[in-house]
Design an enzyme around this catalytic site. Structure first.
Site, mmCIF file in Angstrom:
data_model
loop_
_atom_site.group_PDB
_atom_site.id
_atom_site.type_symbol
_atom_site.label_atom_id
_atom_site.label_comp_id
_atom_site.label_asym_id
_atom_site.label_seq_id
_atom_site.Cartn_x
_atom_site.Cartn_y
_atom_site.Cartn_z
ATOM 1 N N LYS A 236 44.921 11.996 7.607
ATOM 2 C CA LYS A 236 44.635 10.407 7.641
ATOM 3 C C LYS A 236 45.075 9.953 6.079
ATOM 4 O O LYS A 236 45.433 8.950 6.054
ATOM 5 C CB LYS A 236 42.837 10.418 7.418
ATOM 6 N N ASP B 229 37.172 3.373 10.665
ATOM 7 C CA ASP B 229 35.748 4.209 10.511
ATOM 8 C C ASP B 229 34.737 3.540 10.145
ATOM 9 O O ASP B 229 33.525 3.754 10.406
ATOM 10 C CB ASP B 229 36.283 5.470 9.719
#
Ligand code: ATR
Length: 281
Positions: free
Chosen positions: A66, A102
């Protein structure tokens, strides 16, 4: 043109994303395929060059890439920039845009339990200070909660989170001990740590004896569906929210960026719960 989509991570074989996205492609009548790719960290750059050349339309990014993927992308959206992590790549012509769904995915799940007005008036406690906590802190702060507090085992990380992410109404930090003592002050308490995940299902991120009966306890974990944290919160009379909704909504946002379609999240939540051995009432 068929959509070429996927997810990169390592390990990735346990990912439920292919199941969810391929179902959504079929439900939306779109031609395409979503594939999981396990990549070695030292091959990440090569993989991105390859995906660019192949014209992959978009992909999700999970642990451990990420942050590592950011230098290989052309642009970052405000959320990815603020959080310092990318979980979704969108191809726009020749450009690869890094985005982060997210935090907003978590908030969309939370909005199934609490209204935007309630979020605006809520005192929120975030447990944890890792990537997931950053995304949730950033996304929730856009709703201007009454109070947003971060607590973490390593206090300096909580302080670094609050200081480094620029939001409309900045939060503050408490030690785990202080948070436990003042737990009754919070309307929404969110576990963003991995504490309580299989196989350590008895572990708790903090003692929740002081939780208010009117509070909502949320966990980003969905394996198990009910962590000890949620179990104890429920026994104390609080409302609970597990991590399935966040998982589905972060995926739905990515799917909408790639295809322009808003997939059926309600059905996907049921599918994931059943896949995890849960029952639908
Ligand atoms: P992610 O990006 O998935 O959020 P991370 O950056 O590794 O993962 O962050 C994990 C979070 O879980 C951190 O807040 C971590 O606390 P520390 O900052 O003190 O490491 C928390 N965490 C992980 N294991 C923990 C444990 N056994 N007890 C308490 N907190 C834990």
């Amino acid at each position: 043109m068929a959509y070429l989509l996927g997810v990169i991570g390592n390990p990735i074989s346990q990912s439920k994303s292919p199941l969810m996205h391929n179902k959504w492609l079929a439900e939306e009548g779109l031609d395409g395929y979503y594939q999981a790719f396990a990549i070695e960290l030292e091959k990440l750059e090569e993989a991105i060059v390859g995906m660019r050349a192949l014209g992959i339309d978009g992909w999700n990014v999970t642990i451990p890439f990420k942050e590592a993927i950011m230098p290989f992308l052309d642009e970052l959206d405000p959320a990815a920039k603020a959080i310092g992590a990318v979980n979704t790549v969108v191809r726009n012509g020749d450009k690869l845009i890094g985005r982060n769904t997210d935090g907003l995915g978590f908030v969309h799940s939370l909005l199934e339990k609490r209204s935007a007005d309630q979020l605006n008036q809520a005192s929120v406690l975030i447990i944890g200070a890792g990537g997931a906590a950053k995304g949730i802190y950033y996304a929730l702060a856009q709703y201007h909660p009454e109070k947003i507090v971060v607590t973490n085992r390593t206090q300096q990380r909580a302080e670094a989170l609050v200081c480094s992410i620029s939001v409309p109404s900045p939060g503050f930090t408490l030690t785990i001990h202080e948070a436990q003592e003042r737990l009754h002050e919070f309307d929404i308490i969110i576990n963003t740590t991995s504490v309580g995940m299989i196989p350590n299902i008895k572990d708790m991120p903090l003692d929740i004896t002081n939780i208010s009966k009117n509070a909502l306890a949320a966990d980003i974990i969905y394996n198990p569906l009910e962590t000890s944290f949620l179990h104890d919160a429920r026994l104390n009379g609080a409302d609970t929210l597990n991590g399935v909704g966040m998982f589905v909504h972060q995926g739905a946002l990515a799917f909408s960026y790639w295809t322009g379609k808003h997939p059926n999240t309600e059905q996907a939540i049921k599918t994931i719960i059943q896949d995890q051995g849960g029952t639908i009432c």
